[in-house]
Write a protein that holds these residues in place. Structure first.
Motif, PDB file in Angstrom:
ATOM      1  N   LEU A  46       7.555 -11.028   4.968  1.00 49.40           N
ATOM      2  CA  LEU A  46       6.866  -9.838   5.472  1.00 49.40           C
ATOM      3  C   LEU A  46       6.303  -9.010   4.321  1.00 49.40           C
ATOM      4  CD1 LEU A  46       9.190  -8.617   8.373  1.00 49.40           C
ATOM      5  CD2 LEU A  46       6.886  -9.550   8.560  1.00 49.40           C
ATOM      6  N   TYR A  47       7.097  -8.818   3.262  1.00 53.16           N
ATOM      7  CA  TYR A  47       6.622  -8.065   2.102  1.00 53.16           C
ATOM      8  C   TYR A  47       5.432  -8.765   1.457  1.00 53.16           C
ATOM      9  CZ  TYR A  47      10.814  -5.081   2.220  1.00 53.16           C
ATOM     10  OH  TYR A  47      11.779  -4.197   2.585  1.00 53.16           O
ATOM     11  N   ALA A  48       5.508 -10.068   1.338  1.00 51.33           N
ATOM     12  CA  ALA A  48       4.416 -10.830   0.724  1.00 51.33           C
ATOM     13  C   ALA A  48       3.141 -10.714   1.561  1.00 51.33           C
ATOM     14  CB  ALA A  48       4.817 -12.289   0.550  1.00 51.33           C
ATOM     15  N   ARG A  49       3.276 -10.808   2.880  1.00 49.79           N
ATOM     16  CA  ARG A  49       2.101 -10.661   3.750  1.00 49.79           C
ATOM     17  C   ARG A  49       1.490  -9.274   3.625  1.00 49.79           C
ATOM     18  NH1 ARG A  49       4.038 -13.479   9.402  1.00 49.79           N
ATOM     19  NH2 ARG A  49       3.824 -15.636   8.706  1.00 49.79           N
ATOM     20  N   ALA A  50       2.352  -8.258   3.592  1.00 51.82           N
ATOM     21  CA  ALA A  50       1.862  -6.881   3.463  1.00 51.82           C
ATOM     22  C   ALA A  50       1.152  -6.699   2.123  1.00 51.82           C
ATOM     23  CB  ALA A  50       3.025  -5.889   3.585  1.00 51.82           C
ATOM     24  N   GLU A  51       1.708  -7.265   1.066  1.00 47.18           N
ATOM     25  CA  GLU A  51       1.082  -7.164  -0.248  1.00 47.18           C
ATOM     26  C   GLU A  51      -0.274  -7.862  -0.270  1.00 47.18           C
ATOM     27  OE1 GLU A  51       0.572  -5.878  -4.067  1.00 47.18           O
ATOM     28  OE2 GLU A  51       2.102  -5.274  -2.636  1.00 47.18           O
ATOM     29  N   VAL A  52      -0.364  -9.025   0.332  1.00 44.42           N
ATOM     30  CA  VAL A  52      -1.640  -9.748   0.401  1.00 44.42           C
ATOM     31  C   VAL A  52      -2.660  -8.932   1.186  1.00 44.42           C
ATOM     32  CG1 VAL A  52      -2.766 -11.785   1.397  1.00 44.42           C
ATOM     33  CG2 VAL A  52      -0.668 -12.041   0.074  1.00 44.42           C
ATOM     34  N   GLN A  53      -2.225  -8.331   2.282  1.00 41.88           N
ATOM     35  CA  GLN A  53      -3.135  -7.518   3.087  1.00 41.88           C
ATOM     36  C   GLN A  53      -3.606  -6.293   2.290  1.00 41.88           C
ATOM     37  OE1 GLN A  53      -1.443  -6.194   6.786  1.00 41.88           O
ATOM     38  NE2 GLN A  53      -3.438  -5.727   7.663  1.00 41.88           N
ATOM     39  N   ASN A  54      -2.697  -5.660   1.548  1.00 38.03           N
ATOM     40  CA  ASN A  54      -3.080  -4.511   0.720  1.00 38.03           C
ATOM     41  C   ASN A  54      -4.071  -4.921  -0.374  1.00 38.03           C
ATOM     42  OD1 ASN A  54      -1.496  -2.733   2.158  1.00 38.03           O
ATOM     43  ND2 ASN A  54       0.251  -2.914   0.788  1.00 38.03           N
ATOM     44  N   ILE A  55      -3.844  -6.062  -0.987  1.00 39.96           N
ATOM     45  CA  ILE A  55      -4.750  -6.550  -2.028  1.00 39.96           C
ATOM     46  C   ILE A  55      -6.118  -6.838  -1.421  1.00 39.96           C
ATOM     47  CG2 ILE A  55      -5.207  -8.518  -3.552  1.00 39.96           C
ATOM     48  CD1 ILE A  55      -2.163  -8.562  -4.114  1.00 39.96           C
ATOM     49  N   ARG A  56      -6.141  -7.437  -0.246  1.00 38.83           N
ATOM     50  CA  ARG A  56      -7.412  -7.737   0.425  1.00 38.83           C
ATOM     51  C   ARG A  56      -8.172  -6.445   0.729  1.00 38.83           C
ATOM     52  NH1 ARG A  56      -5.817 -10.387   5.040  1.00 38.83           N
ATOM     53  NH2 ARG A  56      -5.474 -12.245   3.792  1.00 38.83           N
ATOM     54  N   ARG A  57      -7.457  -5.436   1.250  1.00 34.43           N
ATOM     55  CA  ARG A  57      -8.107  -4.154   1.557  1.00 34.43           C
ATOM     56  C   ARG A  57      -8.659  -3.503   0.289  1.00 34.43           C
ATOM     57  NH1 ARG A  57      -3.472  -1.852   5.290  1.00 34.43           N
ATOM     58  NH2 ARG A  57      -3.939  -2.971   7.195  1.00 34.43           N
ATOM     59  N   ARG A  58      -7.852  -3.506  -0.795  1.00 34.08           N
ATOM     60  CA  ARG A  58      -8.316  -2.923  -2.051  1.00 34.08           C
ATOM     61  C   ARG A  58      -9.559  -3.648  -2.559  1.00 34.08           C
ATOM     62  NH1 ARG A  58      -3.491  -3.602  -5.048  1.00 34.08           N
ATOM     63  NH2 ARG A  58      -2.133  -2.782  -3.469  1.00 34.08           N
ATOM     64  N   ALA A  59      -9.554  -4.965  -2.479  1.00 29.72           N
ATOM     65  CA  ALA A  59     -10.703  -5.746  -2.947  1.00 29.72           C
ATOM     66  C   ALA A  59     -11.937  -5.425  -2.110  1.00 29.72           C
ATOM     67  CB  ALA A  59     -10.389  -7.238  -2.892  1.00 29.72           C
ATOM     68  N   GLU A  60     -11.774  -5.319  -0.790  1.00 30.55           N
ATOM     69  CA  GLU A  60     -12.903  -4.973   0.078  1.00 30.55           C
ATOM     70  C   GLU A  60     -13.444  -3.583  -0.260  1.00 30.55           C
ATOM     71  OE1 GLU A  60     -11.318  -5.425   4.008  1.00 30.55           O
ATOM     72  OE2 GLU A  60     -11.471  -7.616   3.958  1.00 30.55           O
ATOM     73  N   LYS A  61     -12.549  -2.632  -0.523  1.00 33.85           N
ATOM     74  CA  LYS A  61     -12.973  -1.277  -0.882  1.00 33.85           C
ATOM     75  C   LYS A  61     -13.684  -1.284  -2.224  1.00 33.85           C
ATOM     76  CE  LYS A  61     -11.343   3.470  -1.485  1.00 33.85           C
ATOM     77  NZ  LYS A  61     -12.429   3.782  -2.344  1.00 33.85           N
TER      78      LYS A  61
END
Length: 182
Positions: A46-61
Motif C-alpha cells: 500500500l505504501y509503495a502504491r501510494a508513493e508511486v501515485q504521488n510520484i506520478r502526480r508530481r511528474a504530471e504537475k
C-alpha cells in the motif's frame, strides 16, 4: 502407595499431553507469524502504491508547469521591447501625431503595440492593474511615496507596468504610493 508413586503417573500424563500440544502450538505460532508477515507485506505494498501515485502526480504537475511557464524568460525579455515601444509612442508629440507625414508611422507603431499586447494575452501574460489600486506587495513594488489626497497606500503613479504569466508574477509593477500630505 506412597505419595511419590501417585505423582509419577500424573507427571507422566502431563508430559504426554504437553508433547501432543507442542506441535499444535508450534503450528499456531508459525501461522500467526505468517499472518503478521502477510499483513506487513500488504502494508508495504500500500505504501509503495501510494508513493508511486504521488510520484506520478508530481511528474504530471511538473510537466504541466513546464508547459505553462516555459516561456517565462522569453516573456521577460519581450516585456522590455513592449516597454520601449510604449515609451516611443508616449514620446510622440500631439502635433506630430496630426502631421500627414507621421500619421502612418504613428498608426503602425500603435498597431504593433496592440498586436504585441494580443500575443502576450494569448500566451497567458496579462498586465497588472495598478493605478488607483491599493498597494499589493505580491504584485506591486513601491518605489516612492508621494503626498496625495488619495488614501494612504493607494497607487498614484505607475512607473513601469507589471505582468502576470498565468497565476504567477512575471514582473511587479513599479509604482508610487500615496501618503498623507505634510
Amino acid at each position: 502407595m506412597n505419595e511419590n508413586e501417585t505423582k509419577q503417573p500424573e507427571t507422566q500424563d502431563l508430559r504426554e499431553e504437553t508433547a501432543e500440544a507442542a506441535p499444535e502450538v508450534a503450528e499456531h505460532d508459525a501461522l500467526g507469524s505468517l499472518r503478521e508477515q502477510l499483513a506487513e507485506a500488504q502494508q508495504q505494498t500500500l505504501y509503495a502504491r501510494a508513493e508511486v501515485q504521488n510520484i506520478r502526480r508530481r511528474a504530471e504537475k511538473d510537466v504541466s508547469d513546464a508547459r505553462a511557464y516555459a516561456s517565462t524568460n522569453f516573456a521577460r525579455d519581450i516585456l522590455s521591447v513592449a516597454d520601449n515601444l510604449g515609451r516611443a509612442l508616449q514620446a510622440i508629440p500631439a502635433d506630430l501625431r496630426e502631421d500627414d507625414k507621421m500619421k502612418g508611422l504613428v498608426a503602425g507603431l500603435e498597431a504593433t503595440g496592440r498586436e504585441l499586447d494580443s500575443v502576450l494575452g494569448r500566451h497567458g501574460i496579462t498586465k497588472i492593474a495598478a493605478m488607483g489600486e491599493t498597494l499589493d506587495p505580491n504584485r506591486h513594488q513601491a518605489m516612492l511615496e508621494m503626498p496625495s489626497d488619495a488614501a494612504p497606500g493607494t497607487i498614484v503613479q505607475e512607473m513601469q507596468s507589471g505582468y502576470m504569466i498565468k497565476d504567477r508574477l512575471l514582473r511587479p509593477a513599479l509604482v508610487a504610493v500615496a501618503k498623507k500630505p505634510d
